[in-house]
Design an enzyme around this catalytic site. Structure first.
Site, PDB file in Angstrom:
ATOM      1  N   CYS A   1       0.834  -1.204   0.000  1.00  0.00           N
ATOM      2  CA  CYS A   1       0.000   0.000   0.000  1.00  0.00           C
ATOM      3  C   CYS A   1       0.872   1.258   0.000  1.00  0.00           C
ATOM      4  O   CYS A   1       1.589   1.501  -0.961  1.00  0.00           O
ATOM      5  CB  CYS A   1      -0.984  -0.058   1.166  1.00  0.00           C
ATOM      6  SG  CYS A   1      -2.368   1.070   0.978  1.00  0.00           S
TER       7      CYS A   1
ATOM      8  N   HIS B   1      -3.523  -5.719   0.969  1.00  0.00           N
ATOM      9  CA  HIS B   1      -2.871  -5.946   2.267  1.00  0.00           C
ATOM     10  C   HIS B   1      -2.897  -7.426   2.657  1.00  0.00           C
ATOM     11  O   HIS B   1      -3.817  -7.848   3.387  1.00  0.00           O
ATOM     12  CB  HIS B   1      -3.615  -5.174   3.358  1.00  0.00           C
ATOM     13  CG  HIS B   1      -3.391  -3.703   3.335  1.00  0.00           C
ATOM     14  ND1 HIS B   1      -2.353  -3.090   4.010  1.00  0.00           N
ATOM     15  CD2 HIS B   1      -4.077  -2.707   2.732  1.00  0.00           C
ATOM     16  CE1 HIS B   1      -2.414  -1.788   3.817  1.00  0.00           C
ATOM     17  NE2 HIS B   1      -3.445  -1.521   3.041  1.00  0.00           N
TER      18      HIS B   1
ATOM     19  N   GLU C   1      -1.193  -8.842   4.884  1.00  0.00           N
ATOM     20  CA  GLU C   1      -1.034  -8.981   6.342  1.00  0.00           C
ATOM     21  C   GLU C   1      -2.366  -8.829   7.082  1.00  0.00           C
ATOM     22  O   GLU C   1      -2.459  -9.162   8.257  1.00  0.00           O
ATOM     23  CB  GLU C   1       0.003  -7.959   6.857  1.00  0.00           C
ATOM     24  CG  GLU C   1      -0.507  -6.532   7.100  1.00  0.00           C
ATOM     25  CD  GLU C   1      -0.655  -5.713   5.826  1.00  0.00           C
ATOM     26  OE1 GLU C   1      -0.570  -6.280   4.726  1.00  0.00           O
ATOM     27  OE2 GLU C   1      -0.875  -4.483   5.932  1.00  0.00           O
TER      28      GLU C   1
END
Lengths: 82, 225
Positions: free
Chosen positions: B86, B202, B204
């Protein structure tokens, strides 16, 4: 000497400018039917210390290339006023 | 492998990444500060999501001049691994470690939603062992619209530098599944040497059982192979 510089940064002509497009829609909604296109850029004003106008121009050129504009997506031009 | 996660002023996914690496991947991770000039011997450097320096001027434009970025560039030039997610991706393009730029979403809106992405090459460490299917991963950005010049786009395709494209849930790469207007649905790219990665989604945030989606973990655990 201190010089004043104005840098104008615009999205490259081949790039669709979402901000400009949204602004155009806003203008049309306000009744500005004659507006055909809007592109939104950025104006940066610098006060710069240099021995000559040429030196100031060289510094503004470098600052614009290195940070103020991203050459992938933007073009810039500038004026140095004494 | 030792991981490092850089915190810039305005980073907001640094703790998520540290948690993910430690708890979900079971690896050692240290926090690095943007003013550090030492990578603490890390093998793999992450630049997290967020709004470094308030996104002033352009997303990532100021963060690339943080002192630690000199070390990150040196690390990458030595062949060390670097990945930006990002805002981290935006910083890496501004720093010239990755090609292209991320501009305003075509919708002009901040998009916070799950999207699907499909791996595009097996030639990188990140994607080598991924299945050819749609992976569900969240995005959260206003400037994720990948752009580069036509010559660069051709080079990205020719060198297999496009790592992910946005797709629908069945893996079809369609205009409707492109959330931000990215050229050719590009969601992530790598550099020529394939040791620097950037992606807008994302992984994660999709790596923990409690969140009900492990597709991000399946992507990131390739780094341990």
């Amino acid at each position: 000497m201190q010089f004043k510089a104005v840098v104008h940064i615009m999205p490259r002509p081949e790039i669709l400018d979402p901000q400009g497009k949204a602004t155009l829609n806003g203008l049309k909604n306000l009744g500005f039917q004659n507006v055909e296109s809007v592109r939104v850029g950025r104006r940066v004003e610098l006060a710069i210390e240099a021995d000559s106008k040429e030196e100031a121009e060289a510094k503004v050129q470098e600052a614009s290339r290195k940070l103020l504009a991203n050459s992938v997506t933007e073009v810039f031009r500038f004026e140095v006023l004494s | 492998m030792k991981f490092g996660v850089i915190t810039f002023p305005g980073s907001n996914c640094d703790q998520d990444l540290l948690y993910c690496i430690r708890e979900n991947l079971g690896m050692e991770a240290v926090s690095l500060w943007h003013k550090d000039t030492d990578l603490q011997g890390c093998d793999f450097i992450f630049l997290p999501g967020g709004f470094s320096y308030g996104d002033y001027l352009r997303s990532g434009a100021i963060a690339r001049f943080s002192p630690i970025m000199n070390e990150v560039v040196r690390h990458a030039e030595r062949g060390g691994y670097v990945m930006g997610i990002c805002n981290g991706f935006q910083i890496l393009t501004e720093a010239g470690l990755l090609p292209g730029a991320l501009i305003r979403n075509v919708s002009t809106r901040f998009m916070c939603t799950n999207v699907h992405i499909i791996p595009q090459t097996q030639s990188t460490r990140l994607t080598a062992n991924l299945e050819s299917r749609a992976y569900k991963v969240p995005i959260a950005h206003a400037e994720g619209n990948f752009y580069c010049a036509q010559d660069d786009l051709k080079a990205l395709n020719d060198n297999e530098q496009i790592i992910f494209r946005y797709c629908d849930e069945n893996g079809n790469i369609t205009p409707e599944s492109n959330p931000n207007g990215s050229l050719e649905n590009i969601a992530g790219v790598t550099n020529k040497n394939k040791n620097v990665f950037g992606m807008m989604p994302h992984p994660e945030r999709a790596a923990d059982n409690l969140l009900g989606n492990l597709d991000g973990k399946f992507i990131l655990e390739n780094l341990l192979a």
